[in-house]
Design a protein around this motif. Structure first.
Motif, short mmCIF file in Angstrom:
data_model
loop_
_atom_site.label_atom_id
_atom_site.label_comp_id
_atom_site.label_asym_id
_atom_site.label_seq_id
_atom_site.Cartn_x
_atom_site.Cartn_y
_atom_site.Cartn_z
N MET A 10 14.29 30.01 59.44
CA MET A 10 15.49 30.36 58.51
C MET A 10 15.06 32.03 58.11
SD MET A 10 17.05 28.35 55.39
CE MET A 10 15.85 27.15 55.68
N THR A 11 16.02 32.86 58.46
CA THR A 11 15.77 34.24 57.98
C THR A 11 16.34 34.42 56.30
OG1 THR A 11 18.02 34.93 58.43
CG2 THR A 11 16.60 34.81 60.32
N SER A 12 15.88 35.67 55.93
CA SER A 12 16.26 35.88 54.54
C SER A 12 17.71 35.90 54.28
CB SER A 12 15.40 37.19 54.19
OG SER A 12 16.03 38.25 55.00
N HIS A 13 18.41 36.12 55.54
CA HIS A 13 19.74 36.17 55.19
C HIS A 13 20.54 34.76 55.42
CE1 HIS A 13 19.62 40.43 55.07
NE2 HIS A 13 19.00 40.38 56.14
N ALA A 14 19.60 33.79 55.42
CA ALA A 14 20.27 32.17 55.39
C ALA A 14 19.41 31.57 54.52
CB ALA A 14 20.23 31.91 56.92
N ARG A 15 20.11 30.55 53.71
CA ARG A 15 19.51 29.61 52.91
C ARG A 15 20.28 28.40 52.63
NH1 ARG A 15 19.51 32.52 47.04
NH2 ARG A 15 21.41 33.52 47.62
N ARG A 16 19.34 27.36 52.47
CA ARG A 16 20.12 25.99 52.27
C ARG A 16 21.12 26.15 51.24
NH1 ARG A 16 19.22 22.45 56.12
NH2 ARG A 16 17.38 22.70 57.12
N LEU A 17 22.07 25.41 51.24
CA LEU A 17 23.31 25.44 50.10
C LEU A 17 22.71 25.24 48.83
CD1 LEU A 17 26.47 25.53 49.62
CD2 LEU A 17 26.10 23.09 50.13
N SER A 18 21.70 24.24 48.94
CA SER A 18 20.91 24.14 47.39
C SER A 18 20.44 25.22 46.98
CB SER A 18 20.23 22.87 47.54
OG SER A 18 18.95 23.07 48.40
N GLN A 19 19.97 26.17 47.74
CA GLN A 19 19.06 27.20 47.26
C GLN A 19 20.02 28.26 46.44
OE1 GLN A 19 17.30 27.92 50.92
NE2 GLN A 19 15.35 27.81 49.93
N TRP A 20 21.41 28.23 46.83
CA TRP A 20 22.26 29.10 45.99
C TRP A 20 22.89 28.61 44.56
CZ3 TRP A 20 23.87 33.53 48.45
CH2 TRP A 20 24.04 33.44 49.67
N PHE A 21 21.92 27.48 44.24
CA PHE A 21 22.05 26.80 43.19
C PHE A 21 20.61 26.51 42.39
CE2 PHE A 21 25.92 25.96 45.47
CZ PHE A 21 26.89 26.68 44.57
N PRO A 22 19.75 27.62 41.99
CA PRO A 22 18.41 27.33 41.70
C PRO A 22 18.36 26.65 40.40
CG PRO A 22 18.97 29.64 41.48
CD PRO A 22 20.16 29.06 42.04
N GLU A 23 19.07 26.72 39.52
CA GLU A 23 18.90 26.34 38.05
C GLU A 23 19.01 24.85 38.05
OE1 GLU A 23 18.33 28.12 35.39
OE2 GLU A 23 18.01 29.58 36.71
N PRO A 24 18.16 24.32 37.37
CA PRO A 24 18.27 22.78 37.07
C PRO A 24 19.59 22.13 36.19
CG PRO A 24 16.57 23.67 35.82
CD PRO A 24 17.02 24.65 36.51
N MET A 25 19.84 20.87 36.45
CA MET A 25 21.02 20.62 36.05
C MET A 25 20.56 19.51 34.91
SD MET A 25 23.22 19.59 39.45
CE MET A 25 24.65 19.23 38.71
N PRO A 26 21.53 19.50 33.67
CA PRO A 26 20.97 18.69 32.67
C PRO A 26 21.36 17.30 33.04
CG PRO A 26 22.71 20.49 32.03
CD PRO A 26 22.47 20.70 33.57
N LEU A 27 20.64 16.51 32.53
CA LEU A 27 20.65 14.93 32.92
C LEU A 27 22.01 14.57 32.54
CD1 LEU A 27 18.93 12.47 33.90
CD2 LEU A 27 18.68 11.90 31.43
N ARG A 28 22.63 14.87 31.46
CA ARG A 28 23.93 14.15 31.36
C ARG A 28 24.91 14.66 32.41
NH1 ARG A 28 24.47 11.65 26.20
NH2 ARG A 28 26.64 11.92 26.28
N LYS A 29 25.01 15.92 32.80
CA LYS A 29 25.87 16.51 33.74
C LYS A 29 25.77 15.69 35.10
CE LYS A 29 27.54 20.55 34.29
NZ LYS A 29 27.55 21.90 34.27
N VAL A 30 24.25 15.47 35.30
CA VAL A 30 23.99 14.64 36.55
C VAL A 30 24.42 13.27 36.76
CG1 VAL A 30 21.89 13.92 37.94
CG2 VAL A 30 21.86 16.17 37.03
N ALA A 31 24.39 12.73 35.43
CA ALA A 31 24.83 11.21 35.18
C ALA A 31 26.42 11.07 35.61
CB ALA A 31 24.50 10.64 33.87
N VAL A 32 27.06 12.12 34.96
CA VAL A 32 28.54 12.22 35.22
C VAL A 32 28.73 12.13 36.74
CG1 VAL A 32 30.73 13.39 34.70
CG2 VAL A 32 29.06 13.05 33.05
N LEU A 33 28.29 13.31 37.30
CA LEU A 33 28.38 13.40 38.80
C LEU A 33 28.11 12.30 39.70
CD1 LEU A 33 26.74 16.86 39.36
CD2 LEU A 33 29.40 16.27 39.51
N LEU A 34 27.10 11.32 39.11
CA LEU A 34 26.79 9.96 39.90
C LEU A 34 27.57 8.96 39.32
CD1 LEU A 34 22.71 10.70 40.15
CD2 LEU A 34 24.44 11.02 42.09
#
Length: 86
Positions: free
Chosen positions: A1-25
């Motif tokens: 993978m080149t520096s010009h390509a990243r996994r989708l999740s790598q565009w969102f490096p910040e951790p998510m708060p547990l409450r928000k994750v719970a709602v998503l799940l």
């Protein structure tokens, strides 16, 4: 993978708060920390500065969402297309 390509999740490096994750799940956010302590939360969770958080790749996996490679050029072309036609 080149520096010009990243996994989708790598565009969102910040951790998510547990409450928000719970709602998503589709979990009761008020019971989320209890599920973590019991080892029954559906994705990997860690503590950062005393608070439970989950990282995007773990949440995506729990939701059954693939983590494809996204190329910067494709992202920019898509944004340009949306700007012209949106």
């Amino acid at each position: 993978m080149t520096s010009h390509a990243r996994r989708l999740s790598q565009w969102f490096p910040e951790p998510m708060p547990l409450r928000k994750v719970a709602v998503l799940l589709d979990l009761d956010a008020s019971k989320a920390s209890g599920l973590v302590r019991a080892g029954r939360f559906p994705c990997r969770v860690t503590k950062v500065r005393g608070k439970y958080v989950a990282f995007v790749p773990d949440v995506m996996e729990a939701m059954g969402i693939e983590d494809p490679v996204v190329r910067t050029g494709d992202l920019l072309e898509g944004a340009e297309f949306a700007k012209r036609w949106g």
